[in-house]
Enzyme design. Structure first.
Site, PDB file in Angstrom:
ATOM      1  N   GLU A   9      12.583   5.089   5.424  1.00  0.00           N
ATOM      2  CA  GLU A   9      11.510   5.775   5.728  1.00  0.00           C
ATOM      3  C   GLU A   9      11.448   6.560   7.155  1.00  0.00           C
ATOM      4  O   GLU A   9      11.063   7.544   7.255  1.00  0.00           O
ATOM      5  CB  GLU A   9      10.210   4.553   5.677  1.00  0.00           C
ATOM      6  CG  GLU A   9       9.817   4.566   4.404  1.00  0.00           C
ATOM      7  CD  GLU A   9       8.872   3.194   4.482  1.00  0.00           C
ATOM      8  OE1 GLU A   9       7.660   3.332   4.200  1.00  0.00           O
ATOM      9  OE2 GLU A   9       9.279   2.129   4.882  1.00  0.00           O
ATOM     10  N   ASP A  83      10.527   0.366   2.957  1.00  0.00           N
ATOM     11  CA  ASP A  83       9.866  -1.027   3.252  1.00  0.00           C
ATOM     12  C   ASP A  83       9.562  -1.695   2.001  1.00  0.00           C
ATOM     13  O   ASP A  83       9.191  -1.295   0.937  1.00  0.00           O
ATOM     14  CB  ASP A  83       8.701  -1.070   4.172  1.00  0.00           C
ATOM     15  CG  ASP A  83       8.976  -0.474   5.526  1.00  0.00           C
ATOM     16  OD1 ASP A  83      10.173  -0.636   5.985  1.00  0.00           O
ATOM     17  OD2 ASP A  83       7.834  -0.170   6.299  1.00  0.00           O
ATOM     18  N   ASP A  85       7.058  -3.363   0.287  1.00  0.00           N
ATOM     19  CA  ASP A  85       5.686  -3.808   0.241  1.00  0.00           C
ATOM     20  C   ASP A  85       5.334  -2.558  -0.748  1.00  0.00           C
ATOM     21  O   ASP A  85       6.106  -1.676  -1.478  1.00  0.00           O
ATOM     22  CB  ASP A  85       5.065  -3.797   1.482  1.00  0.00           C
ATOM     23  CG  ASP A  85       5.124  -2.487   2.276  1.00  0.00           C
ATOM     24  OD1 ASP A  85       5.733  -1.456   1.726  1.00  0.00           O
ATOM     25  OD2 ASP A  85       4.479  -2.232   3.340  1.00  0.00           O
ATOM     26  N   GLU A  87       3.576   0.199  -0.374  1.00  0.00           N
ATOM     27  CA  GLU A  87       3.869   1.493   0.013  1.00  0.00           C
ATOM     28  C   GLU A  87       4.805   1.886  -0.295  1.00  0.00           C
ATOM     29  O   GLU A  87       5.371   2.906  -0.508  1.00  0.00           O
ATOM     30  CB  GLU A  87       3.347   1.620   1.498  1.00  0.00           C
ATOM     31  CG  GLU A  87       1.827   1.404   1.724  1.00  0.00           C
ATOM     32  CD  GLU A  87       0.897   2.536   1.416  1.00  0.00           C
ATOM     33  OE1 GLU A  87       1.551   3.541   1.406  1.00  0.00           O
ATOM     34  OE2 GLU A  87      -0.356   2.361   0.793  1.00  0.00           O
ATOM     35  N   TYR A 321      10.277  -8.601   8.436  1.00  0.00           N
ATOM     36  CA  TYR A 321       9.240  -7.490   8.117  1.00  0.00           C
ATOM     37  C   TYR A 321       7.970  -7.844   8.689  1.00  0.00           C
ATOM     38  O   TYR A 321       7.622  -9.272   8.538  1.00  0.00           O
ATOM     39  CB  TYR A 321       9.369  -7.580   6.630  1.00  0.00           C
ATOM     40  CG  TYR A 321       8.252  -6.113   6.255  1.00  0.00           C
ATOM     41  CD1 TYR A 321       8.473  -4.940   6.611  1.00  0.00           C
ATOM     42  CD2 TYR A 321       7.301  -6.390   5.532  1.00  0.00           C
ATOM     43  CE1 TYR A 321       7.891  -3.930   6.145  1.00  0.00           C
ATOM     44  CE2 TYR A 321       6.462  -5.260   4.885  1.00  0.00           C
ATOM     45  CZ  TYR A 321       6.826  -3.993   5.482  1.00  0.00           C
ATOM     46  OH  TYR A 321       6.179  -3.048   5.035  1.00  0.00           O
ATOM     47  N   ARG A 323       4.535  -7.196   7.874  1.00  0.00           N
ATOM     48  CA  ARG A 323       3.557  -7.287   7.166  1.00  0.00           C
ATOM     49  C   ARG A 323       3.560  -8.260   5.906  1.00  0.00           C
ATOM     50  O   ARG A 323       4.209  -7.905   4.906  1.00  0.00           O
ATOM     51  CB  ARG A 323       3.185  -5.821   6.488  1.00  0.00           C
ATOM     52  CG  ARG A 323       2.886  -4.554   7.607  1.00  0.00           C
ATOM     53  CD  ARG A 323       2.705  -3.290   6.763  1.00  0.00           C
ATOM     54  NE  ARG A 323       2.631  -2.389   8.016  1.00  0.00           N
ATOM     55  CZ  ARG A 323       3.504  -1.570   8.372  1.00  0.00           C
ATOM     56  NH1 ARG A 323       4.734  -1.702   8.167  1.00  0.00           N
ATOM     57  NH2 ARG A 323       3.194  -0.702   9.375  1.00  0.00           N
ATOM     58  N   HIS A 367       6.822 -11.927   1.518  1.00  0.00           N
ATOM     59  CA  HIS A 367       7.872 -11.952   2.169  1.00  0.00           C
ATOM     60  C   HIS A 367       7.642 -13.123   3.060  1.00  0.00           C
ATOM     61  O   HIS A 367       6.844 -13.702   3.030  1.00  0.00           O
ATOM     62  CB  HIS A 367       7.620 -10.740   3.031  1.00  0.00           C
ATOM     63  CG  HIS A 367       7.517  -9.346   2.610  1.00  0.00           C
ATOM     64  ND1 HIS A 367       8.447  -8.928   1.463  1.00  0.00           N
ATOM     65  CD2 HIS A 367       6.398  -8.356   2.392  1.00  0.00           C
ATOM     66  CE1 HIS A 367       8.076  -7.753   0.995  1.00  0.00           C
ATOM     67  NE2 HIS A 367       6.545  -7.711   1.579  1.00  0.00           N
TER      68      HIS A 367
END
Length: 984
Positions: A9, A83, A85, A87, A321, A323, A367
Site C-alpha cells: 500500500e 495490509d 484486514d 481494507e 499490525y 489494527r 490478528h
C-alpha cells in the site's frame, strides 16, 4: 529470468519489504485504494435490489494502475501484499481485477499477508501464499455500500432542510449521537449537595496521624439519594450526609465523642498485569499517558509497523499490525518475552506458566495483539533512531507486552473500622496498603523514579504546563480518581497506617466536614469515546480513528481542552437524523450490523441478504423523512430578546453559519423605483403601485449613487403623494433616482450561546504533525487557488499521492468590534470584522451600505480617474486595482507612484523590483518591465497606443519578498474547519 512483482500500500512499506526480498523482486506501492465508487453517482444498483457496486479507477490513480499493469506484464509472478484486514483484502481484489488482463497466461497472482514486517515474517509469508479471500472482500464491500446508501440518500435531505455541504454517516452519526446525548445530560444535570466528614486521628498524643471517613451511624450505612438510573433504579452516594443541618447535628456529637479502634482486617491484595494492547486500549492509553489524539496514535503506530532504520539492522518493523481486537500473542513471542523477563529480573518475576488473556466475546481475533516484533529492541537502546513520539509510543507497547508475562503485584492491605462513641455510635473507616512485591509494576516504579528526576530538573513553568496537558488529556477513567477517598482500595496504595490494635483508644486531632456537589458526567474525549464505542460494539479497530476524525472534520464536533464538544450544527443534525431515522441510527442496531458484517467475513451470511435486511428498514424511514423532516432553513422561532435598534421582538432564524437573531421588523421586499414621467402623468397610478406592495410606514428617497439626498418617512396615502412630488422635483433637478422603500430593520446578532467558544483559552491545543492516510508521510502546508491546505509531500511526484486536507476559516468568527470612525458614505459606525482573508473594516450598515475601507494609493486610475487600491489574490500575492471594478478593469502587478515621467510625461511611474534592486520605471518602458501573461483562451491585447519610453531609475536595494504560504506556521488543526479529501 524475470522479476517477481510485489504490490503493497505505502512507499515506506515497499522500501522495507524490498530490502528483505532481494533483487529478484520489484516492490511497488498502490498508495491506498485504486478503485472506488464514483463520486458523482450513488454507484449501487437498487432497482433490482442486487446492490452490485459500480467500481471505477479512483481519480488520480490512472498513472499508478498503468505502471502496475506494465510491470505485471513483464513479471513471472505477482504478489498482492496490502495490509492483513478487510481494507487490505479489498485493495488486493481490486489490484487482481486490474492486473489479470495484463499478465502473461499462466502467471500466478497470489495474496501475501504478514502480521509484522520483519525478515522472518515476510519470508514465511511468501512461502504460504493464498488466493484473495472473497468473504473478506464481501465484508468490506458491504460496509462501503452501506455507507454509500446512507450518505448519498440522507445527505441531500440535510442540504434541503439545513445547509448545503452537510453529510450523514452510518456509524459516525451514532458516535455523534453519543456525544450529543452526553452534552444534553450535562446541560440538564442538577447538582446534588452532599457532605463528607473526615476525622484526623492518632494513636495517642504525638502519634502518627491518619485520616478516616464517616461511613455510618449505629452500624447503618449513611447515604444520600442521587436520582435514578436509566432503568428507574434509585441511586445513592455512599458515606455522605445530605445537608448542613445533618452535619451540624453530627458535629455536635463528635466533639464530645470517645474514639477507639473497633476492628482491624488485614489481607493480601493482588493486582494482576494487563493484557497486551488491542487497538482501542492503545488509543486510550496513548491519550491518557502520552496526550496523543487517536489520529496521532495511529499515524505513529503506522510508522513503527512499516519500518524504522535501526543502525546495522537496517529497516525493521518494530511492532506488529496495529489494527486488532485480540489480546493473544504468538507462542514464539510469548517464549521470547518470558525469556527476557527471566534473564532481566529473575525467576521470582516469572509466572510458572504463561499468562493467558481472554479477548472480548465479539472480537474477530484475526490478528495478534499489538506487540514488539523483537523483544531485544529495548526502547532505551533504540531511542536514538526514533523520534520522540515514536519512542514514547513504542515504549508503551513494549512495556505492556513484557509486563503481560510477569507476576502480579502484591499489597498488604489493612482496613480499620473505628467507633466514635457519644450519645450515638458513629462509624468511621480507613484503608491503607503497602506494596509488598512490585511484580509487573517494576516498570511503573522505575518510570515514576525517572519522571521524578526529570521533573526536578525541569522549570516550574514547564512542570505546570506538563501537568495541565496531562490532566486535560486523561481519559474518563482517570476522572473518576476524584471520587476516591480514604475508604477505597484503589486509592490506598502506599497509604501507610500506624500500628493499631483492636479496642485501642484514639485521639481526634481534627474533624473536617466537606460540602460537595455531584458533578455532571464528563464530556467524552477521544479515548473515552473509543472505549464507549468498543463497549457498545460500534465500529471495529480499523474504523475508530476514521469515525472520530470524520465527525470533527465535518464540524459536528470541536475540541475544547481535549474534550469533544458538539457544535450547534452537530446538535441540529443529530436531532433531525435520530428523530427521522430512529431504527437506522439506533446504537443497538448499528452494533448488530457490525456483527452481521463479521458473519459475512466468516462466510456464514450472504452480503446481499444483509443489505436487503438493512435497506428494507432504511427505505421506509427515508420515505417518511422526505415528507416529515423539519425544515430548519425556514425556521422562525419567537424569543424574549428585543432589537437593539427599534425595540421590536427578535426572531431566531437559521443561516449559513448557524442560528442567529433577526428583528421581526425585517422585510425582504425590495425598494420600488418610481419613474418621473409616469408619476407626473398619473400620480394616482404611481401611488397605487407602491401601496399594492408596501404597508405604512414607508420611506420616499432620492438617491445619488445609493446615498440619499432626500429621505422622508410617510404614514398615509396623502403624505405619500406629497413626498413623491417633492422628491421628484429634486430628483429631476439633480439627476437623482426616486425610490420608495418599506420600513425595515436590518438588525441581527449571532446566537453565541448555541456555539462552543472557539476563542477561549481552552480551545488552544498543541499543534501536532498530520500524517498522510495513504503513504504515512508527514503532511506539509501548501497553497492553492482556494487557499492553504495540507498535502502529502508526494503530491507532485510521479506517480503522485494526492491526499489533501483542506483548511478553511473557523466556524465561529470573532464578534465584530465597533470603531469610533464613521462610515464616509452613510455615517454609521465602522466595524472591524474577521473574514476569510483576515481582519477588515466595513460599514455596520451592510448590506444596505457596502462600504469597505481599503488601502488606497495617492494615484488616480489611469483608465477612469478613479481610486487605485491594494488588493490580494487567492494566493495571497499583492496587486493594485481600480476600486470601480467591474466597471473599470485596470490592474497592475507593480505599485503605482504619483510622479510624472521626466521623459514621456506619463502621469505616473511604477515601482519594480527585479530581485537585485528596486527601480522607478515608466509604465511605457515595455523593454524593462516584464510582459504580462495572457490567460489561456483570452483575446490578444491590442498594441499599446502610447510611445515607448526608456526611463528607469534605481532607488534602492531589493526589498524582501512576502513570506511564502508554505513557510507560514501550520494552522492548528483543532481551530480550523477541516475537510478530508483523499483523492489518491
Amino acid at each position: 529470468m524475470g522479476k517477481n512483482l510485489v504490490i503493497v500500500e505505502s512507499p515506506a512499506k515497499a522500501k522495507t519489504i524490498g530490502k528483505y526480498l532481494g533483487s529478484d523482486y520489484v516492490v511497488e506501492a498502490s498508495i491506498g485504494h485504486i478503485m472506488d465508487l464514483p463520486k458523482n453517482d450513488i454507484g449501487v444498483e437498487l432497482k433490482r435490489r442486487t446492490f452490485e457496486p459500480t467500481l471505477i479507477v479512483s481519480p488520480g490513480k490512472e498513472k499508478i494502475v498503468d505502471r502496475l499493469k506494465k510491470l505485471a506484464a513483464k513479471s513471472d509472478a505477482v504478489f498482492l501484499a496490502p495490509d492483513p484486514d478487510r481494507e487490505g483484502e479489498a485493495i488486493a481484489a481490486h489490484l487482481k481485477f486490474q492486473l489479470l488482463p495484463a499478465v502473461k497466461k499462466g502467471t500466478p497472482v497470489r495474496r501475501v499477508t504478514f502480521n509484522e514486517i520483519t525478515k522472518k515474517a515476510v519470508k514465511e509469508a511468501f512461502d504460504h501464499t493464498r488466493d484473495v479471500d472473497e468473504d473478506l472482500v464481501d465484508a468490506q464491500q458491504t460496509r462501503r455500500v452501506l455507507d454509500r446508501l446512507v450518505g448519498y440518500q440522507i445527505s441531500p435531505l440535510l442540504w434541503d432542510k439545513v445547509r448545503r455541504g452537510l453529510s450523514a454517516g452510518r456509524v459516525q452519526t451514532v458516535a455523534l449521537r453519543l456525544i450529543v446525548e452526553r452534552e444534553r445530560e450535562i446541560n440538564a444535570f442538577k447538582p446534588v449537595e452532599y457532605w463528607n466528614i473526615d476525622a484526623v486521628l492518632a494513636p495517642g498524643k504525638g502519634g502518627q496521624e491518619f485520616t478516616a471517613r464517616m461511613v455510618g451511624v449505629k452500624g447503618q450505612s449513611i447515604r444520600v439519594a442521587n436520582g435514578v438510573d436509566a432503568d428507574g433504579k434509585e441511586l445513592f452516594l455512599a458515606n455522605a450526609l445530605p445537608d448542613k443541618e445533618a452535619v451540624d447535628e453530627v458535629m455536635s456529637q463528635l466533639e464530645k465523642a470517645k474514639w477507639r479502634v473497633r476492628s482491624i482486617e488485614k489481607r493480601e491484595r493482588k493486582q494482576n498485569p494487563k493484557a497486551p494492547f488491542t487497538t482501542s486500549q492503545l488509543q486510550q492509553q496513548a491519550a491518557g499517558r502520552l496526550g496523543f489524539n487517536v489520529r496521532r496514535t495511529m499515524g505513529v503506530a503506522q510508522r513503527l509497523y512499516e519500518g524504522i532504520e535501526i543502525g546495522k539492522e537496517g529497516t525493521v518493523g518494530l511492532i506488529t499490525y496495529m489494527r486488532t481486537d485480540s489480546t493473544r500473542m504468538s507462542p514464539d513471542a510469548v517464549k521470547e518475552v518470558r525469556a527476557y523477563v527471566k534473564q532481566k529480573f529473575g525467576e521470582k518475576y516469572l509466572p510458572a506458566t504463561e499468562n493467558v488473556y481472554k479477548s472480548k466475546k465479539d472480537a474477530q481475533d484475526a490478528h495478534e495483539a499489538i506487540r514488539p516484533t523483537n523483544i531485544s529492541f529495548v526502547p532505551d537502546e533504540v531511542r536514538k533512531y526514533l523520534s520522540d513520539e515514536q519512542y514514547r509510543l513504542y515504549k508503551l507497547i513494549w512495556e505492556r507486552a513484557v509486563t503481560s508475562q510477569m507476576m502480579p503485584a502484591l499489597f498488604d492491605q489493612t482496613t480499620v473500622d473505628i467507633e466514635a462513641k457519644a450519645d450515638v455510635s458513629y462509624d468511621f473507616r480507613t484503608t491503607g496498603s503497602v506494596l509488598k512485591f512490585d511484580g509487573f509494576l517494576r516498570f511503573e516504579e522505575e518510570t515514576k523514579k525517572a519522571k521524578a528526576n526529570r521533573d526536578a530538573k525541569a522549570s516550574a513553568d514547564a512542570a505546570a504546563s506538563e501537568k495541565k496537558i496531562a490532566a486535560a488529556s486523561a481519559d474518563a477513567d482517570s476522572e473518576a480518581e476524584a471520587a476516591k477517598d480514604a475508604t477505597s482500595e484503589e486509592s490506598s496504595s502506599d497509604r501507610r497506617l500506624p500500628e493499631l490494635k483492636d479496642g485501642q483508644a484514639l485521639e481526634c486531632n481534627k474533624i473536617d466536614p466537606q460540602q460537595k456537589f455531584t458533578q455532571p458526567p464528563p464530556r467524552f474525549n477521544e479515548a473515552s469515546l473509543v472505549k464507549t464505542l468498543e463497549e457498545k460494539g460500534i465500529g471495529r479497530p480499523s474504523t475508530y480513528a476514521s469515525i472520530i476524525n470524520t465527525i470533527q472534520e465535518r464540524d459536528y464536533v470541536k475540541k475544547l481542552a481535549q474534550k469533544l464538544v458538539p457544535t450547534e450544527i452537530g446538535m441540529v443534525v443529530t436531532e433531525l437524523l435520530v428523530k427521522n431515522f430512529p431504527y437506522i441510527f439506533e446504537t443497538g442496531y448499528t452494533a448488530q450490523l457490525e456483527g452481521e458484517l463479521d458473519s459475512v467475513e466468516a462466510g456464514t451470511e450472504k452480503w446481499t441478504d444483509l443489505l436487503n435486511g438493512f435497506y428494507g428498514h432504511f427505505e421506509k424511514e427515508l420515505k417518511v423523512a422526505e415528507t416529515q423532516m423539519e425544515d430548519i432553513k425556514r425556521m422562525e422561532q419567537e424569543t424574549d430578546e428585543v432589537c437593539d435598534k427599534c425595540g421590536a421582538p427578535l426572531i431566531l432564524k437559521w443561516g449559513k453559519f448557524g442560528s442567529f437573531y433577526s428583528c421581526s421588523n425585517f422585510t425582504k421586499l425590495k425598494p420600488i423605483t418610481v419613474a418621473l414621467g409616469p408619476l407626473k402623468k398619473d400620480p394616482k397610478a404611481a401611488t397605487k403601485k407602491v401601496l399594492d406592495t408596501f404597508n405604512f410606514p414607508m420611506h420616499v428617497k432620492a438617491l445619488n449613487d445609493e446615498m440619499p439626498e432626500f429621505n422622508e418617512e410617510v404614514a398615509d396615502k396623502a403624505s405619500l403623494l406629497e413626498a413623491l412630488q417633492r422628491a421628484a422635483v429634486k430628483a429631476k433637478a439633480e439627476g437623482l433616482k426616486l425610490v420608495v422603500e418599506p420600513d425595515t430593520c436590518d438588525f441581527t446578532k449571532e446566537n453565541f450561546a448555541a456555539k462552543p467558544d472557539l476563542n477561549s483559552p481552552e480551545a488552544d491545543g498543541e499543534q501536532e504533525d498530520e500524517f498522510c492516510d495513504n503513504c504515512g508521510r508527514v503532511m506539509v502546508l501548501r497553497n492553492g487557488p482556494w487557499g492553504p491546505f495540507m498535502a502529502c509531500p508526494g503530491y507532485n511526484e510521479d506517480p503522485p499521492c494526492k491526499t489533501i486536507r483542506k483548511l478553511t476559516q473557523k466556524v465561529q468568527t470573532k464578534p465584530p468590534v465597533v470603531l469610533e470612525e464613521p462610515c464616509p458614505k452613510c455615517g454609521k459606525p465602522l466595524l472591524q470584522r474577521d473574514g476569510q482573508y483576515g481582519e477588515f473594516i466595513a460599514c455596520s450598515g451592510y448590506p444596505k451600505c457596502k462600504y469597505v475601507k481599503q488601502d488606497l494609493l495617492d494615484v488616480p486610475c489611469p483608465k477612469c480617474g478613479g481610486e487605485v487600491a491594494v488588493r490580494k489574490t487567492k494566493r495571497n500575492t499583492t496587486f493594485y486595482g481600480c476600486t470601480r471594478y467591474p466597471k473599470c478593469d485596470f490592474t497592475s502587478n507593480q505599485k503605482l507612484v504619483n510622479e510624472t515621467c521626466p521623459k514621456c510625461d506619463s502621469a505616473y511611474l511604477v515601482e519594480y523590483d527585479d530581485g537585485e534592486a528596486t527601480y522607478l520605471v515608466c509604465p511605457n518602458n515595455r523593454e524593462f518591465l516584464p510582459k504580462r501573461r495572457v490567460k489561456k483562451g483570452a483575446p490578444e491585447e491590442a498594441a499599446p497606443t502610447t510611445p515607448e519610453c526608456s526611463f528607469e531609475k534605481k532607488i534602492g536595494p531589493s526589498k524582501p519578498k512576502e513570506e511564502a504560504v508554505e513557510e507560514r506556521v501550520k494552522p492548528d488543526p483543532e481551530k480550523t474547519r477541516t475537510l478530508v479529501e483523499a483523492l489518491a
